[in-house]
Design a protein around this motif. Structure first.
Motif, PDB file in Angstrom:
ATOM      1  N   THR A 180       8.197   1.982 -10.600  1.00 50.30           N
ATOM      2  CA  THR A 180       7.220   1.060  -9.464  1.00 50.30           C
ATOM      3  C   THR A 180       5.973   1.730  -9.053  1.00 50.30           C
ATOM      4  N   GLY A 181       5.884   2.820  -9.170  1.00 51.19           N
ATOM      5  CA  GLY A 181       4.361   3.904  -8.920  1.00 51.19           C
ATOM      6  C   GLY A 181       4.029   3.466 -10.392  1.00 51.19           C
ATOM      7  N   THR A 182       4.597   3.536 -11.848  1.00 56.09           N
ATOM      8  CA  THR A 182       3.557   3.292 -12.678  1.00 56.09           C
ATOM      9  C   THR A 182       3.216   2.142 -12.575  1.00 56.09           C
ATOM     10  N   LEU A 183       3.808   1.659 -12.874  1.00 56.21           N
ATOM     11  CA  LEU A 183       3.358  -0.320 -12.942  1.00 56.21           C
ATOM     12  C   LEU A 183       2.246  -0.366 -11.817  1.00 56.21           C
ATOM     13  N   GLY A 184       2.496   0.182 -10.308  1.00 59.87           N
ATOM     14  CA  GLY A 184       1.389  -0.213 -10.051  1.00 59.87           C
ATOM     15  C   GLY A 184       0.086   0.255 -10.396  1.00 59.87           C
ATOM     16  N   ASP A 185       0.055   1.748 -11.270  1.00 62.00           N
ATOM     17  CA  ASP A 185      -1.177   1.998 -12.099  1.00 62.00           C
ATOM     18  C   ASP A 185      -1.445   1.033 -13.099  1.00 62.00           C
ATOM     19  N   LYS A 186      -0.778   0.444 -13.676  1.00 64.88           N
ATOM     20  CA  LYS A 186      -0.982  -0.266 -14.749  1.00 64.88           C
ATOM     21  C   LYS A 186      -1.953  -1.567 -14.582  1.00 64.88           C
ATOM     22  N   ILE A 187      -0.664  -1.896 -12.965  1.00 67.90           N
ATOM     23  CA  ILE A 187      -2.024  -3.255 -12.407  1.00 67.90           C
ATOM     24  C   ILE A 187      -2.308  -3.344 -11.454  1.00 67.90           C
ATOM     25  N   GLY A 188      -2.460  -2.057 -10.068  1.00 73.15           N
ATOM     26  CA  GLY A 188      -3.453  -2.012 -10.394  1.00 73.15           C
ATOM     27  C   GLY A 188      -2.028  -1.418  -8.560  1.00 73.15           C
ATOM     28  N   HIS A 189      -2.738  -0.759  -7.386  1.00 71.78           N
ATOM     29  CA  HIS A 189      -1.408  -0.643  -6.731  1.00 71.78           C
ATOM     30  C   HIS A 189      -2.115  -1.940  -5.282  1.00 71.78           C
ATOM     31  N   ARG A 190      -2.714  -2.034  -4.988  1.00 72.82           N
ATOM     32  CA  ARG A 190      -3.539  -3.339  -4.521  1.00 72.82           C
ATOM     33  C   ARG A 190      -2.764  -4.444  -4.604  1.00 72.82           C
ATOM     34  N   LEU A 191      -2.545  -4.704  -5.630  1.00 74.22           N
ATOM     35  CA  LEU A 191      -2.050  -6.300  -6.603  1.00 74.22           C
ATOM     36  C   LEU A 191      -0.486  -5.699  -5.836  1.00 74.22           C
ATOM     37  N   MET A 192       0.383  -4.836  -6.906  1.00 76.96           N
ATOM     38  CA  MET A 192       1.716  -4.012  -5.975  1.00 76.96           C
ATOM     39  C   MET A 192       2.121  -3.821  -5.123  1.00 76.96           C
ATOM     40  N   PHE A 193       1.238  -3.894  -4.095  1.00 79.04           N
ATOM     41  CA  PHE A 193       1.532  -3.639  -2.451  1.00 79.04           C
ATOM     42  C   PHE A 193       1.792  -5.397  -2.350  1.00 79.04           C
ATOM     43  N   LEU A 194       0.544  -6.091  -2.934  1.00 76.64           N
ATOM     44  CA  LEU A 194       0.965  -7.804  -2.388  1.00 76.64           C
ATOM     45  C   LEU A 194       2.603  -8.686  -2.564  1.00 76.64           C
ATOM     46  N   ILE A 195       2.328  -7.738  -3.967  1.00 82.53           N
ATOM     47  CA  ILE A 195       4.055  -8.280  -5.002  1.00 82.53           C
ATOM     48  C   ILE A 195       5.042  -8.042  -3.928  1.00 82.53           C
ATOM     49  N   GLY A 196       5.038  -6.935  -3.277  1.00 85.65           N
ATOM     50  CA  GLY A 196       6.177  -6.304  -2.521  1.00 85.65           C
ATOM     51  C   GLY A 196       6.567  -6.384  -1.263  1.00 85.65           C
ATOM     52  N   LEU A 197       5.352  -7.460  -1.055  1.00 86.60           N
ATOM     53  CA  LEU A 197       5.438  -7.698   0.734  1.00 86.60           C
ATOM     54  C   LEU A 197       6.045  -9.881   0.410  1.00 86.60           C
ATOM     55  N   VAL A 198       5.354 -10.406  -1.075  1.00 89.92           N
ATOM     56  CA  VAL A 198       5.836 -11.177  -0.743  1.00 89.92           C
ATOM     57  C   VAL A 198       7.594 -11.472  -1.106  1.00 89.92           C
ATOM     58  N   ILE A 199       8.219 -10.539  -2.180  1.00 87.94           N
ATOM     59  CA  ILE A 199       9.320 -10.608  -2.562  1.00 87.94           C
ATOM     60  C   ILE A 199      10.551  -9.930  -1.215  1.00 87.94           C
ATOM     61  N   MET A 204       6.246  -2.165  -3.048  1.00 82.74           N
ATOM     62  CA  MET A 204       5.490  -1.048  -2.431  1.00 82.74           C
ATOM     63  C   MET A 204       5.665  -0.157  -1.702  1.00 82.74           C
ATOM     64  N   MET A 205       6.455   0.671  -1.917  1.00 82.71           N
ATOM     65  CA  MET A 205       6.804   2.001  -0.936  1.00 82.71           C
ATOM     66  C   MET A 205       6.172   2.852  -2.628  1.00 82.71           C
ATOM     67  N   PRO A 206       5.505   2.809  -3.149  1.00 80.18           N
ATOM     68  CA  PRO A 206       4.523   3.856  -4.078  1.00 80.18           C
ATOM     69  C   PRO A 206       3.466   3.279  -3.660  1.00 80.18           C
ATOM     70  N   ALA A 207       3.045   1.910  -3.981  1.00 82.90           N
ATOM     71  CA  ALA A 207       1.862   1.767  -3.444  1.00 82.90           C
ATOM     72  C   ALA A 207       0.948   2.496  -2.169  1.00 82.90           C
ATOM     73  N   THR A 208       2.545   2.628  -0.911  1.00 81.49           N
ATOM     74  CA  THR A 208       1.240   2.457  -0.159  1.00 81.49           C
ATOM     75  C   THR A 208       0.839   4.027   0.375  1.00 81.49           C
ATOM     76  N   LEU A 209       1.132   5.091  -0.453  1.00 81.69           N
ATOM     77  CA  LEU A 209       0.310   6.110  -0.171  1.00 81.69           C
ATOM     78  C   LEU A 209      -0.259   6.212  -1.549  1.00 81.69           C
ATOM     79  N   ALA A 210      -0.229   5.481  -3.038  1.00 79.95           N
ATOM     80  CA  ALA A 210      -1.634   5.436  -4.060  1.00 79.95           C
ATOM     81  C   ALA A 210      -3.014   5.176  -2.859  1.00 79.95           C
ATOM     82  N   LEU A 211      -2.653   3.286  -2.446  1.00 75.00           N
ATOM     83  CA  LEU A 211      -3.967   2.469  -1.454  1.00 75.00           C
ATOM     84  C   LEU A 211      -4.570   3.742  -0.136  1.00 75.00           C
TER      85      LEU A 211
END
Length: 481
Positions: free
Chosen positions: A65-84, A115-122
């Motif tokens: 998921t950390g690599t996926l966050g790099d690809k689609i953007g960590h802000r979007l990844m964080f939002l997706i994680g929150l919704v799920i 969410m978790m990798p996105a928090t540190l990346a953000l």
């Protein structure tokens, strides 16, 4: 445009709220499990999966998921994680059966992994000033530890006044507020479409972990089925082999096994995983033992864990601040010595009083706090700069893998030990045994004996890890590298 100071620190609060939820949901069910078993008529196996589904999905998906966050953007990844996470929390709160709750917990793990990798990346994106970034990362680490420590207490408090679904429903308002504030104050999303994301590796990792958990549960079960045990072992080995081969063939692997040639890196990974193994196992079995055998309410059982939390959080800060003076060896190996002595004191206290038990929990808290504060530094700091992201993912997986193994091993052995010494009529269930009009006393004695056996295993793990980490950190380096 760079965010203002108020926006930066507000967003850190948002990130911290998400991280706190991730930590809390790892341990909030430790006090709730006896109630869940009764309300949902859950078996011991279902109870273990209710707890284990969350760390299993989290540990299995974190590398990818950390690599996926790099690809689609960590802000979007964080939002997706929150919704799920929010939707899964609602589903869990109103689950009609135990297996529905298991599925909801699995989806909670997926949301947490997003969410978790996105928090540190953000944090790295939001805080450009190095001093501010260091402070923010320090807050990040403290919040993660506070969430895990607060879980049993929060779960006990909610069950004191509300129904069992409240331990999940409490996530929903936090998620809604975090969603709104992320949209308002988070930095812009910065995707990198050229970044390679290997979903197949994540599937292989999850396959290996699922097989491992199933194999552990089946191996220690008194009613084990050999065909299911053999199948689980085959799945675990096949998943691990496929994952390793996949990494060797990828230009950008999720995990570079050469990192483990550095003994500081390996020592940090072992310290992180085993510290969570000891703490998670102790929290899970202690809260259950005191509710079922000693008649504590969920709140009273959760409050016992405040001794561990109150010691671990400040020690984490003290350890991190003094690493340059004391070095890794006294903090990590010394931390495991403290945990070993603390567990021995808890075992002795069961025939004495609550005071030595609390002192033992404090010693375990001091030891885990000292270890956790600098294990992350050893992992991330000893990896090459170009692999810093991979090292951060491995660091997060180490803690979750320790929790996963603890729940799988100690959580399975606890009822297995009970079944060995409990009367046959009540050997299949803790709750049935302790509430039995005739056999209740014998069942409570069997439960206490099982609890002591589990504690001896945790003590052995802490002691062995003391020597392993002492070898890894020999020479007492004061900085990774």
């Amino acid at each position: 445009m760079n965010p203002t100071a108020s926006q930066r620190w507000t967003f850190l609060g948002v990130i911290s709220a998400g991280l706190f939820l991730i930590g809390v949901d790892n341990s909030i069910l430790y006090t709730a499990l006896p109630v869940l078993r009764e309300e949902l008529q859950a078996t011991e196996l279902q109870g273990l999966w209710i707890i284990n589904a969350y760390p299993l999905m989290l540990a299995g998906l974190l590398l990818g998921t950390g690599t996926l966050g790099d690809k689609i953007g960590h802000r979007l990844m964080f939002l997706i994680g929150l919704v799920i996470f929010g939707v899964a929390s609602l589903t869990a709160a109103f689950s009609p059966t135990a297996w529905v709750l298991v599925a909801a917990r699995a989806f909670l793990g997926i949301g947490a992994a997003a969410m978790m990798p996105a928090t540190l990346a953000l944090i790295r994106i939001t805080f450009e000033d190095e001093r501010e970034r260091n402070i923010a990362i320090g807050v990040w680490g403290s919040v993660a530890l506070a969430g895990a420590a607060a879980g049993p207490v929060l779960g006990g408090a909610l069950l004191e006044f509300f129904w069992w679904g409240s331990v999940f429903l409490i996530n929903v308002p936090v998620v809604l507020i975090a969603l709104v504030l992320t949209l308002l104050v988070a930095p812009p999303n910065m995707p990198n479409p050229d970044k390679h994301w290997d979903a197949i590796s994540s599937v292989y990792a999850l396959l290996a972990l699922t097989g491992l958990v199933m194999a552990i549960k089946e191996a220690v079960s008194p009613a084990r089925q050999l065909w299911l045990l053999a199948l689980a072992v085959v799945v675990a080995v096949a998943g691990a082999v496929l994952f390793q081969r996949r990494q060797a063939s990828q230009p950008e692997p999720l995990l570079d096994f050469s990192l483990f040639r550095n003994r500081l890196f390996t020592g940090g990974v072992i310290a992180a995983g085993m510290s969570m193994f000891v703490v998670a196992g102790l929290e899970m079995t202690t809260t259950q033992r005191f509710q079922l055998s000693a008649g504590f309410t969920p709140l009273q059982a959760g409050l016992l864990m405040t001794a561990l939390a109150a010691a671990s959080i400040p020690m984490s800060v003290i350890g991190g601040a003094n690493l340059h003076r004391w070095g890794f060896l006294p903090l990590i190996s010394g931390g495991f010595i403290s945990a070993t002595v603390g567990i021995a004191l808890i075992i002795w206290s069961l025939d004495v009083s609550l005071i030595p038990l609390i002192v033992g929990l404090v010693l375990v808290g001091l030891g885990s706090g000292a270890t956790i504060s600098v294990a992350s530094t050893a992992i991330i700091g000893s990896a090459p700069v170009r692999k810093a992201g991979m090292a951060a993912s491995i660091e997060e997986v180490s803690y979750e893998f320790g929790t996963l193994c603890s729940v799988a091993i100690l959580g399975s052995l606890f009822p297995a030990f009970y079944a060995l010494s409990a009367p046959a009529e009540v050997a299949d269930s803790f709750a049935t045994g302790v509430d039995h009009a005739v056999l209740g006393e014998a069942a409570r004695a069997a439960l206490d004996s099982a609890y002591v056996n589990v504690l001896f295993i945790a003590l052995g793990v802490a002691l062995v890890t003391t020597f392993i980490t002492a070898w890894c950190f020999r020479g007492n380096p004061k900085r990774p590298g």
